[in-house]
Design an enzyme around this catalytic site. Sequence first.
Site, PDB file in Angstrom:
ATOM      1  N   ASN A  43       0.798  -1.222   0.000  1.00  0.00           N
ATOM      2  CA  ASN A  43       0.000   0.000   0.000  1.00  0.00           C
ATOM      3  C   ASN A  43       0.831   1.272   0.000  1.00  0.00           C
ATOM      4  O   ASN A  43       0.310   2.358   0.266  1.00  0.00           O
ATOM      5  CB  ASN A  43      -0.958  -0.008   1.191  1.00  0.00           C
ATOM      6  CG  ASN A  43      -1.771  -1.275   1.237  1.00  0.00           C
ATOM      7  OD1 ASN A  43      -1.597  -2.078   2.146  1.00  0.00           O
ATOM      8  ND2 ASN A  43      -2.619  -1.490   0.249  1.00  0.00           N
ATOM      9  N   ILE A  58       0.903   6.847   0.007  1.00  0.00           N
ATOM     10  CA  ILE A  58       0.271   5.839   0.857  1.00  0.00           C
ATOM     11  C   ILE A  58      -1.183   5.658   0.443  1.00  0.00           C
ATOM     12  O   ILE A  58      -1.920   6.638   0.309  1.00  0.00           O
ATOM     13  CB  ILE A  58       0.332   6.268   2.342  1.00  0.00           C
ATOM     14  CG1 ILE A  58       1.772   6.518   2.759  1.00  0.00           C
ATOM     15  CG2 ILE A  58      -0.337   5.230   3.237  1.00  0.00           C
ATOM     16  CD1 ILE A  58       1.917   7.249   4.080  1.00  0.00           C
ATOM     17  N   CYS A  59      -1.588   4.417   0.252  1.00  0.00           N
ATOM     18  CA  CYS A  59      -2.989   4.103  -0.032  1.00  0.00           C
ATOM     19  C   CYS A  59      -3.649   3.744   1.300  1.00  0.00           C
ATOM     20  O   CYS A  59      -3.469   2.646   1.825  1.00  0.00           O
ATOM     21  CB  CYS A  59      -3.092   2.945  -1.020  1.00  0.00           C
ATOM     22  SG  CYS A  59      -4.796   2.516  -1.417  1.00  0.00           S
ATOM     23  N   LEU A  60      -4.360   4.709   1.851  1.00  0.00           N
ATOM     24  CA  LEU A  60      -5.020   4.527   3.142  1.00  0.00           C
ATOM     25  C   LEU A  60      -6.309   5.338   3.103  1.00  0.00           C
ATOM     26  O   LEU A  60      -6.265   6.564   2.904  1.00  0.00           O
ATOM     27  CB  LEU A  60      -4.101   5.007   4.274  1.00  0.00           C
ATOM     28  CG  LEU A  60      -4.586   4.857   5.698  1.00  0.00           C
ATOM     29  CD1 LEU A  60      -4.772   3.385   6.071  1.00  0.00           C
ATOM     30  CD2 LEU A  60      -3.604   5.511   6.667  1.00  0.00           C
ATOM     31  N   LEU A  68      -0.482  -0.162  -4.231  1.00  0.00           N
ATOM     32  CA  LEU A  68       0.265   0.853  -4.983  1.00  0.00           C
ATOM     33  C   LEU A  68       1.584   0.248  -5.441  1.00  0.00           C
ATOM     34  O   LEU A  68       2.190   0.718  -6.384  1.00  0.00           O
ATOM     35  CB  LEU A  68       0.531   2.090  -4.117  1.00  0.00           C
ATOM     36  CG  LEU A  68      -0.648   3.025  -3.911  1.00  0.00           C
ATOM     37  CD1 LEU A  68      -0.281   4.144  -2.940  1.00  0.00           C
ATOM     38  CD2 LEU A  68      -1.115   3.606  -5.229  1.00  0.00           C
TER      39      LEU A  68
END
Length: 149
Positions: free
Chosen positions: A77, A85-87, A120
């Site tokens: 991520n 950051i994929c959050l 990601l």
Amino acid sequence: MAARLMKEYKVLQNEEFEDILLYPRDESDLYRWVAIIKGPPDTPYENGKFELDISVPTNYPLQPPTIKFVTKIFHPNIHFKTGEICLDLLKTSWSAIYTLQSVCRSIIALLSLPEADSPLNCDAGNLIRNGDVKGHDSLARMYTRLYGC
């Protein structure tokens, strides 16, 4: 709002945390912050320290900060080159109740519980999705040793 950031900064000055060091890059500019987070125990990131760059929008806390890893890290991520950051918390799930410290805690939790379905870093995500957790963990440990100290 600068008042909200000043309040968060004062709280951080009075408390010490074992897993997060969080401070403004320059005390005269509360819209740019640095965080150093420790990798969580019992993960491939354990014993690593990771630098985050935090840009706070002028309408914070109504809008989330932009946070990127400066330290290279192997995680599904986290974008390998940009540190993005994929959050969900930093996108669609943001709420004004969150603080910079609570966001850092969520990022530490993400290190413990990667989401391989929304990667990601496709290489890291594919390893986990294909059942090669040992391969993923081995690469993540190697990156932690090389860059996370």
